[in-house]
Design a protein around this motif. Structure first.
Motif, PDB file in Angstrom:
ATOM      1  N   GLN A  25       9.079 -12.471  -4.565  1.00 21.72           N
ATOM      2  CA  GLN A  25       8.044 -11.609  -4.011  1.00 21.72           C
ATOM      3  C   GLN A  25       8.318 -11.317  -2.536  1.00 21.72           C
ATOM      4  O   GLN A  25       8.158 -10.181  -2.077  1.00 21.72           O
ATOM      5  CB  GLN A  25       6.667 -12.254  -4.172  1.00 21.72           C
ATOM      6  N   LYS A  41      -0.696 -17.171  -1.805  1.00 22.92           N
ATOM      7  CA  LYS A  41      -1.922 -16.512  -2.275  1.00 22.92           C
ATOM      8  C   LYS A  41      -1.899 -15.031  -1.938  1.00 22.92           C
ATOM      9  O   LYS A  41      -2.272 -14.191  -2.756  1.00 22.92           O
ATOM     10  CB  LYS A  41      -3.160 -17.178  -1.670  1.00 22.92           C
ATOM     11  N   ALA A  42      -1.465 -14.698  -0.732  1.00 19.94           N
ATOM     12  CA  ALA A  42      -1.398 -13.295  -0.326  1.00 19.94           C
ATOM     13  C   ALA A  42      -0.398 -12.529  -1.191  1.00 19.94           C
ATOM     14  O   ALA A  42      -0.685 -11.405  -1.634  1.00 19.94           O
ATOM     15  CB  ALA A  42      -1.013 -13.191   1.151  1.00 19.94           C
ATOM     16  N   ASN A  60       0.582 -13.260  -4.245  1.00 17.63           N
ATOM     17  CA  ASN A  60       0.023 -13.132  -5.598  1.00 17.63           C
ATOM     18  C   ASN A  60      -1.046 -12.047  -5.635  1.00 17.63           C
ATOM     19  O   ASN A  60      -1.130 -11.288  -6.604  1.00 17.63           O
ATOM     20  CB  ASN A  60      -0.525 -14.465  -6.093  1.00 17.63           C
ATOM     21  N   TRP A  61      -1.861 -11.961  -4.591  1.00 14.76           N
ATOM     22  CA  TRP A  61      -2.881 -10.917  -4.521  1.00 14.76           C
ATOM     23  C   TRP A  61      -2.218  -9.541  -4.487  1.00 14.76           C
ATOM     24  O   TRP A  61      -2.634  -8.620  -5.192  1.00 14.76           O
ATOM     25  CB  TRP A  61      -3.758 -11.116  -3.286  1.00 14.76           C
ATOM     26  N   ILE A  62      -1.189  -9.401  -3.656  1.00 14.41           N
ATOM     27  CA  ILE A  62      -0.465  -8.129  -3.571  1.00 14.41           C
ATOM     28  C   ILE A  62       0.140  -7.775  -4.929  1.00 14.41           C
ATOM     29  O   ILE A  62       0.067  -6.631  -5.373  1.00 14.41           O
ATOM     30  CB  ILE A  62       0.634  -8.182  -2.482  1.00 14.41           C
ATOM     31  N   GLN A  63       0.708  -8.771  -5.604  1.00 12.98           N
ATOM     32  CA  GLN A  63       1.323  -8.541  -6.917  1.00 12.98           C
ATOM     33  C   GLN A  63       0.291  -8.009  -7.915  1.00 12.98           C
ATOM     34  O   GLN A  63       0.586  -7.118  -8.704  1.00 12.98           O
ATOM     35  CB  GLN A  63       1.940  -9.849  -7.440  1.00 12.98           C
ATOM     36  N   ARG A  64      -0.937  -8.539  -7.855  1.00 13.07           N
ATOM     37  CA  ARG A  64      -2.005  -8.103  -8.774  1.00 13.07           C
ATOM     38  C   ARG A  64      -2.586  -6.757  -8.386  1.00 13.07           C
ATOM     39  O   ARG A  64      -2.785  -5.888  -9.229  1.00 13.07           O
ATOM     40  CB  ARG A  64      -3.133  -9.142  -8.807  1.00 13.07           C
ATOM     41  N   LYS A  65      -2.907  -6.575  -7.118  1.00 11.87           N
ATOM     42  CA  LYS A  65      -3.637  -5.391  -6.664  1.00 11.87           C
ATOM     43  C   LYS A  65      -2.741  -4.198  -6.331  1.00 11.87           C
ATOM     44  O   LYS A  65      -3.173  -3.054  -6.441  1.00 11.87           O
ATOM     45  CB  LYS A  65      -4.496  -5.728  -5.432  1.00 11.87           C
ATOM     46  N   HIS A  66      -1.541  -4.454  -5.858  1.00 13.55           N
ATOM     47  CA  HIS A  66      -0.627  -3.375  -5.439  1.00 13.55           C
ATOM     48  C   HIS A  66       0.785  -3.651  -5.959  1.00 13.55           C
ATOM     49  O   HIS A  66       1.712  -3.836  -5.156  1.00 13.55           O
ATOM     50  CB  HIS A  66      -0.604  -3.258  -3.912  1.00 13.55           C
TER      51      HIS A  66
END
Length: 115
Positions: free
Chosen positions: A23, A95-96, A98-104
């Motif tokens: 990532q 965490k950031a 993983n959030w980027i992977q999910r949302k963008h």
């Protein structure tokens, strides 16, 4: 006894770190070339003594966002640099990412303008 790992190379990161590294590399590839080179240079383990003070300075600069040039943008850069050496910041970065992977997810895709 057979093993897939070398006894001379310590295993310091978990299996999840492979995802983390993939990532991170995907995001780094989205940056301008000069920034890619700089981050790649800074992320090498032997650059720890440059990376930690730089990360701290970026975070302090981010706290002084009221001054010209300095800004809140510096805090994530500081966290990114410190995440290589400090577990607390590494968890924040994971965490950031993983959030980027999910949302963008498009932010993690390979560039279409590969050189």
């Amino acid at each position: 006894m057979t093993s897939n790992t070398s006894p001379h190379l310590p295993v310091t990161r978990s299996q999840g770190s492979n995802d983390y590294e993939e990532q991170m590399q995907a995001l780094i590839r989205k940056l301008p070339e000069w920034m890619q080179k700089t981050l790649t240079w800074l992320r090498k383990p032997e650059r720890k003594w440059v990376r930690i003070p730089a990360g701290i300075l970026f975070m302090l600069g981010g706290c002084m966002a009221f001054l010209p040039v300095l800004g809140v943008w510096m805090i994530p850069v500081g966290i990114l640099l410190l995440s290589e050496d400090i577990p607390f910041f590494r968890r924040l970065m994971e965490k950031a990412l993983n959030w980027i992977q999910r949302k963008h997810p498009e932010w993690m895709e390979a560039s279409s303008d590969a050189k």
